[in-house]
Design a protein around this motif. Structure first.
Motif, PDB file in Angstrom:
ATOM      1  N   ALA A   1       7.400  15.938 -54.226  1.00  0.00           N
ATOM      2  CA  ALA A   1       7.281  15.976 -52.774  1.00  0.00           C
ATOM      3  C   ALA A   1       6.205  14.997 -52.303  1.00  0.00           C
ATOM      4  N   TYR A   2       5.117  14.905 -53.052  1.00  0.00           N
ATOM      5  CA  TYR A   2       4.037  13.965 -52.703  1.00  0.00           C
ATOM      6  C   TYR A   2       4.544  12.528 -52.728  1.00  0.00           C
ATOM      7  N   ARG A   3       5.327  12.178 -53.750  1.00  0.00           N
ATOM      8  CA  ARG A   3       5.922  10.830 -53.820  1.00  0.00           C
ATOM      9  C   ARG A   3       6.858  10.581 -52.642  1.00  0.00           C
ATOM     10  N   ASP A   4       7.618  11.608 -52.272  1.00  0.00           N
ATOM     11  CA  ASP A   4       8.553  11.478 -51.149  1.00  0.00           C
ATOM     12  C   ASP A   4       7.831  11.312 -49.814  1.00  0.00           C
ATOM     13  N   CYS A   5       6.575  11.703 -49.752  1.00  0.00           N
ATOM     14  CA  CYS A   5       5.807  11.637 -48.501  1.00  0.00           C
ATOM     15  C   CYS A   5       5.014  10.339 -48.337  1.00  0.00           C
ATOM     16  N   ARG A   6       5.109   9.456 -49.294  1.00  0.00           N
ATOM     17  CA  ARG A   6       4.372   8.194 -49.176  1.00  0.00           C
ATOM     18  C   ARG A   6       4.850   7.388 -47.975  1.00  0.00           C
ATOM     19  N   ILE A   7       3.898   6.758 -47.291  1.00  0.00           N
ATOM     20  CA  ILE A   7       4.244   5.827 -46.221  1.00  0.00           C
ATOM     21  C   ILE A   7       4.220   4.449 -46.861  1.00  0.00           C
ATOM     22  N   ILE A   8       5.393   3.871 -46.978  1.00  0.00           N
ATOM     23  CA  ILE A   8       5.536   2.602 -47.694  1.00  0.00           C
ATOM     24  C   ILE A   8       5.085   1.427 -46.840  1.00  0.00           C
ATOM     25  N   ASN A   9       5.473   1.436 -45.582  1.00  0.00           N
ATOM     26  CA  ASN A   9       5.041   0.382 -44.656  1.00  0.00           C
ATOM     27  C   ASN A   9       5.046   0.969 -43.249  1.00  0.00           C
ATOM     28  N   SER A  10       4.740   0.146 -42.262  1.00  0.00           N
ATOM     29  CA  SER A  10       4.618   0.664 -40.896  1.00  0.00           C
ATOM     30  C   SER A  10       5.953   1.053 -40.274  1.00  0.00           C
ATOM     31  N   HIS A  11       7.051   0.768 -40.956  1.00  0.00           N
ATOM     32  CA  HIS A  11       8.372   1.110 -40.426  1.00  0.00           C
ATOM     33  C   HIS A  11       9.001   2.290 -41.163  1.00  0.00           C
ATOM     34  N   THR A  12       8.375   2.746 -42.219  1.00  0.00           N
ATOM     35  CA  THR A  12       8.946   3.798 -43.046  1.00  0.00           C
ATOM     36  C   THR A  12       8.004   4.991 -43.086  1.00  0.00           C
ATOM     37  N   PHE A  13       8.466   6.105 -42.567  1.00  0.00           N
ATOM     38  CA  PHE A  13       7.667   7.318 -42.589  1.00  0.00           C
ATOM     39  C   PHE A  13       8.442   8.403 -43.320  1.00  0.00           C
ATOM     40  N   PRO A  14       7.722   9.350 -43.922  1.00  0.00           N
ATOM     41  CA  PRO A  14       8.417  10.392 -44.681  1.00  0.00           C
ATOM     42  C   PRO A  14       9.209  11.307 -43.755  1.00  0.00           C
ATOM     43  N   PRO A  15      10.310  11.829 -44.250  1.00  0.00           N
ATOM     44  CA  PRO A  15      11.067  12.786 -43.444  1.00  0.00           C
ATOM     45  C   PRO A  15      10.301  14.106 -43.327  1.00  0.00           C
ATOM     46  N   ALA A  16      10.562  14.822 -42.261  1.00  0.00           N
ATOM     47  CA  ALA A  16       9.881  16.098 -42.018  1.00  0.00           C
ATOM     48  C   ALA A  16      10.112  17.068 -43.162  1.00  0.00           C
ATOM     49  N   ARG A  17      11.318  17.070 -43.707  1.00  0.00           N
ATOM     50  CA  ARG A  17      11.631  17.998 -44.806  1.00  0.00           C
ATOM     51  C   ARG A  17      10.707  17.753 -46.007  1.00  0.00           C
ATOM     52  N   ALA A  18      10.427  16.501 -46.322  1.00  0.00           N
ATOM     53  CA  ALA A  18       9.539  16.195 -47.448  1.00  0.00           C
ATOM     54  C   ALA A  18       8.140  16.738 -47.198  1.00  0.00           C
ATOM     55  N   ILE A  19       7.654  16.617 -45.970  1.00  0.00           N
ATOM     56  CA  ILE A  19       6.327  17.148 -45.625  1.00  0.00           C
ATOM     57  C   ILE A  19       6.341  18.668 -45.744  1.00  0.00           C
ATOM     58  N   GLN A  20       7.407  19.303 -45.263  1.00  0.00           N
ATOM     59  CA  GLN A  20       7.502  20.762 -45.350  1.00  0.00           C
ATOM     60  C   GLN A  20       7.506  21.232 -46.805  1.00  0.00           C
ATOM     61  N   GLU A  21       8.221  20.535 -47.666  1.00  0.00           N
ATOM     62  CA  GLU A  21       8.261  20.907 -49.084  1.00  0.00           C
ATOM     63  C   GLU A  21       6.898  20.718 -49.729  1.00  0.00           C
ATOM     64  N   LEU A  22       6.221  19.646 -49.393  1.00  0.00           N
ATOM     65  CA  LEU A  22       4.879  19.393 -49.930  1.00  0.00           C
ATOM     66  C   LEU A  22       3.929  20.512 -49.528  1.00  0.00           C
ATOM     67  N   VAL A  23       3.976  20.908 -48.271  1.00  0.00           N
ATOM     68  CA  VAL A  23       3.092  21.970 -47.783  1.00  0.00           C
ATOM     69  C   VAL A  23       3.384  23.293 -48.475  1.00  0.00           C
ATOM     70  N   GLN A  24       4.657  23.628 -48.666  1.00  0.00           N
ATOM     71  CA  GLN A  24       4.995  24.890 -49.332  1.00  0.00           C
ATOM     72  C   GLN A  24       4.479  24.908 -50.772  1.00  0.00           C
ATOM     73  N   ALA A  25       4.631  23.795 -51.474  1.00  0.00           N
ATOM     74  CA  ALA A  25       4.121  23.729 -52.855  1.00  0.00           C
ATOM     75  C   ALA A  25       2.596  23.836 -52.860  1.00  0.00           C
ATOM     76  N   TRP A  26       1.952  23.153 -51.923  1.00  0.00           N
ATOM     77  CA  TRP A  26       0.491  23.203 -51.825  1.00  0.00           C
ATOM     78  C   TRP A  26       0.035  24.634 -51.562  1.00  0.00           C
ATOM     79  N   ARG A  27       0.721  25.345 -50.671  1.00  0.00           N
ATOM     80  CA  ARG A  27       0.360  26.731 -50.361  1.00  0.00           C
ATOM     81  C   ARG A  27       0.465  27.623 -51.593  1.00  0.00           C
ATOM     82  N   GLN A  28       1.523  27.427 -52.376  1.00  0.00           N
ATOM     83  CA  GLN A  28       1.682  28.249 -53.576  1.00  0.00           C
ATOM     84  C   GLN A  28       0.573  27.949 -54.579  1.00  0.00           C
ATOM     85  N   LEU A  29       0.257  26.700 -54.769  1.00  0.00           N
ATOM     86  CA  LEU A  29      -0.818  26.343 -55.697  1.00  0.00           C
ATOM     87  C   LEU A  29      -2.153  26.908 -55.226  1.00  0.00           C
TER      88      LEU A  29
END
Length: 75
Positions: A41-69
């Motif tokens: 999920a962290y890899r999916d949330c990378r901002i590659i350039n100023s035109h590419t932003f992570p999808p909301a779903r990737a951020i949500q998955e990252l947060v859920q994993a972070w909460r569990q940890l």
């Protein structure tokens, strides 16, 4: 120049029910499996350039994993 979002293309966002289900599923995995999920999920949330932003779903998955940890760390 900034691009306008395509109104026909809706970004996928997890509903509260799906977030609860994801949290439940993560709670039943091993620590290593959740760490792997978090790292993906962290890899999916990378901002590659100023035109590419992570999808909301990737951020949500990252947060859920972070909460569990965090839950496991506090116990």
């Amino acid at each position: 120049m900034a691009r306008r979002p395509d109104p026909k293309k809706r970004e996928e966002i997890l509903s509260r029910e799906h977030l609860d289900e994801l949290a439940e599923n993560l709670a039943h995995l091993s620590m290593n499996a959740v760490l792997d999920f978090y790292q993906r999920a962290y890899r999916d949330c990378r901002i590659i350039n100023s035109h590419t932003f992570p999808p909301a779903r990737a951020i949500q998955e990252l947060v859920q994993a972070w909460r569990q940890l965090r839950k496991w760390q506090q116990h």
